[in-house]
Design a protein around this motif. Structure first.
Motif, PDB file in Angstrom:
ATOM      1  N   UNK A  99      13.004   8.610   1.259  1.00 49.75           N
ATOM      2  CA  UNK A  99      11.823   7.774   1.075  1.00 49.75           C
ATOM      3  C   UNK A  99      12.181   6.300   1.073  1.00 49.75           C
ATOM      4  N   UNK A 100      11.229   5.477   0.680  1.00 47.08           N
ATOM      5  CA  UNK A 100      11.425   4.020   0.708  1.00 47.08           C
ATOM      6  C   UNK A 100      10.738   3.387  -0.492  1.00 47.08           C
ATOM      7  N   UNK A 101      11.169   2.194  -0.832  1.00 47.02           N
ATOM      8  CA  UNK A 101      10.588   1.423  -1.927  1.00 47.02           C
ATOM      9  C   UNK A 101       9.905   0.185  -1.356  1.00 47.02           C
ATOM     10  N   UNK A 102       8.661  -0.048  -1.750  1.00 51.22           N
ATOM     11  CA  UNK A 102       7.887  -1.194  -1.273  1.00 51.22           C
ATOM     12  C   UNK A 102       8.348  -2.447  -2.029  1.00 51.22           C
ATOM     13  N   UNK A 103       8.898  -3.422  -1.311  1.00 50.24           N
ATOM     14  CA  UNK A 103       9.454  -4.615  -1.947  1.00 50.24           C
ATOM     15  C   UNK A 103       8.582  -5.851  -1.786  1.00 50.24           C
ATOM     16  N   UNK A 104       7.795  -5.934  -0.686  1.00 51.25           N
ATOM     17  CA  UNK A 104       7.007  -7.149  -0.436  1.00 51.25           C
ATOM     18  C   UNK A 104       5.906  -6.845   0.571  1.00 51.25           C
ATOM     19  N   UNK A 105       4.851  -7.655   0.513  1.00 44.95           N
ATOM     20  CA  UNK A 105       3.788  -7.613   1.521  1.00 44.95           C
ATOM     21  C   UNK A 105       3.406  -9.037   1.890  1.00 44.95           C
ATOM     22  N   UNK A 106       3.283  -9.277   3.182  1.00 44.49           N
ATOM     23  CA  UNK A 106       2.747 -10.530   3.695  1.00 44.49           C
ATOM     24  C   UNK A 106       1.337 -10.243   4.192  1.00 44.49           C
ATOM     25  N   UNK A 107       0.361 -11.045   3.746  1.00 43.78           N
ATOM     26  CA  UNK A 107      -1.041 -10.823   4.081  1.00 43.78           C
ATOM     27  C   UNK A 107      -1.557 -12.013   4.883  1.00 43.78           C
ATOM     28  N   UNK A 108      -2.103 -11.707   6.067  1.00 40.87           N
ATOM     29  CA  UNK A 108      -2.608 -12.733   6.979  1.00 40.87           C
ATOM     30  C   UNK A 108      -4.098 -12.475   7.211  1.00 40.87           C
ATOM     31  N   UNK A 109      -4.995 -13.157   6.464  1.00 43.62           N
ATOM     32  CA  UNK A 109      -6.436 -12.891   6.582  1.00 43.62           C
ATOM     33  C   UNK A 109      -7.045 -13.545   7.827  1.00 43.62           C
ATOM     34  N   UNK A 110      -7.910 -12.784   8.526  1.00 43.36           N
ATOM     35  CA  UNK A 110      -8.524 -13.275   9.762  1.00 43.36           C
ATOM     36  C   UNK A 110      -9.379 -14.511   9.519  1.00 43.36           C
ATOM     37  N   UNK A 150      14.344   9.223  10.447  1.00 45.05           N
ATOM     38  CA  UNK A 150      13.654  10.276   9.688  1.00 45.05           C
ATOM     39  C   UNK A 150      12.598   9.709   8.760  1.00 45.05           C
ATOM     40  N   UNK A 151      12.711   8.428   8.442  1.00 42.80           N
ATOM     41  CA  UNK A 151      11.746   7.792   7.535  1.00 42.80           C
ATOM     42  C   UNK A 151      10.432   7.464   8.237  1.00 42.80           C
ATOM     43  N   UNK A 152      10.469   7.296   9.548  1.00 46.08           N
ATOM     44  CA  UNK A 152       9.303   6.790  10.282  1.00 46.08           C
ATOM     45  C   UNK A 152       8.053   7.627  10.047  1.00 46.08           C
ATOM     46  N   UNK A 153       8.178   8.942  10.064  1.00 49.47           N
ATOM     47  CA  UNK A 153       6.997   9.791   9.903  1.00 49.47           C
ATOM     48  C   UNK A 153       6.358   9.602   8.525  1.00 49.47           C
ATOM     49  N   UNK A 154       7.156   9.276   7.521  1.00 50.66           N
ATOM     50  CA  UNK A 154       6.627   9.035   6.174  1.00 50.66           C
ATOM     51  C   UNK A 154       5.912   7.692   6.116  1.00 50.66           C
TER      52      UNK A 154
END
Length: 245
Positions: A99-110, A150-154
């Motif tokens: 699996x993976x751990x979510x570390x950051x998100x960049x948000x670009x609003x239209x 193998x992570x891509x499908x998740x």
């Protein structure tokens, strides 16, 4: 162009740094953001100021929003006393073996894309994300020990996996893109902005007619993911000096 040819073109264009920009239905763009790995650390920042301030995810398990060392020292030499090189720091989430751990998100609003269109040469090496009004492009940064193959499908359950960078220590960093609604109420209000502390980082005057971009970030708890929002169409306005009492 076949899928294989398209992927080879992307590999050549993004061999050093991934460039991403959002485009709204009127052809207006967000700031261009770049993502890259260096040794065992991973970075991202707005291209125009990445040599000044950026987000970094370090091998030591800490995440930082901080000023570039040379920029920090140069500003201090100009008499601009930035309080600290690090603006924010937190403990990164730790991925398991799978699996993976979510570390950051960049948000670009239209609705806050105000930039001009890219040149043909720049567009060829930039991933342009088309987004509808009222929505945003969200680029999630995920850390994993599991191989991207193998992570891509998740990750597809979250969005579209676009790129994966393997760092020198074997950690994988995956960028996952999705479109979702954006609520402008999540931005600071005029009252909050008026109460905020600010510091000019330039000795040059800034015109109140100049359109700027603001980069906002939250303060996640240790083990959480930082959220960074790029807001275009901002203008600098000096507060009136209160009358002497």
């Amino acid at each position: 162009m076949t899928k294989e040819e398209f992927e080879r073109r992307l590999d050549r264009a993004f061999s050093k740094r991934v460039r991403i920009v959002a485009e709204n239905p009127r052809g207006k763009l967000s700031a261009c953001w770049i993502f890259w790995g260096h040794k065992s650390d991973f970075y991202f920042g707005a291209k125009g100021i990445s040599n000044a301030i950026k987000v970094s995810l370090h091998e030591n398990g800490r995440g930082y929003v901080g000023y570039d060392k040379q920029y920090f020292e140069r500003k201090r030499g100009e008499g601009i006393a930035i309080p600290a090189k690090t603006a924010f720091e937190w403990a990164l989430p730790v991925p398991g073996l799978l699996g993976a751990a979510h570390a950051a998100s960049l948000i670009l609003p239209a609705d806050y894309c105000h930039g001009a269109s890219l040149s043909d040469s720049a567009r060829k090496k930039t991933l342009v994300l088309g987004i509808e009004d009222g929505s945003c492009a969200e680029i999630g940064v995920f850390l994993s020990r599991e191989h991207p193959a193998t992570l891509e499908s998740k990750l597809k359950k979250i969005g579209r996996p676009m790129f994966a960078v393997t760092l020198d220590n074997g950690m994988h960093t995956s960028l996952v893109v999705r479109s979702r609604p954006f609520d402008s109420a999540s931005l600071p209000s005029d009252e909050q902005t008026a109460r905020a502390r600010s510091q000019m980082l330039t000795t040059e005057p800034v015109s109140e007619n100049e359109t700027l971009n603001a980069i906002l970030w939250d303060a996640p708890e240790d083990g959480g993911a930082i959220r960074v929002i790029d807001v275009g169409g901002v203008r600098w306005k000096k507060r009136p000096t209160p009358p002497a009492v």
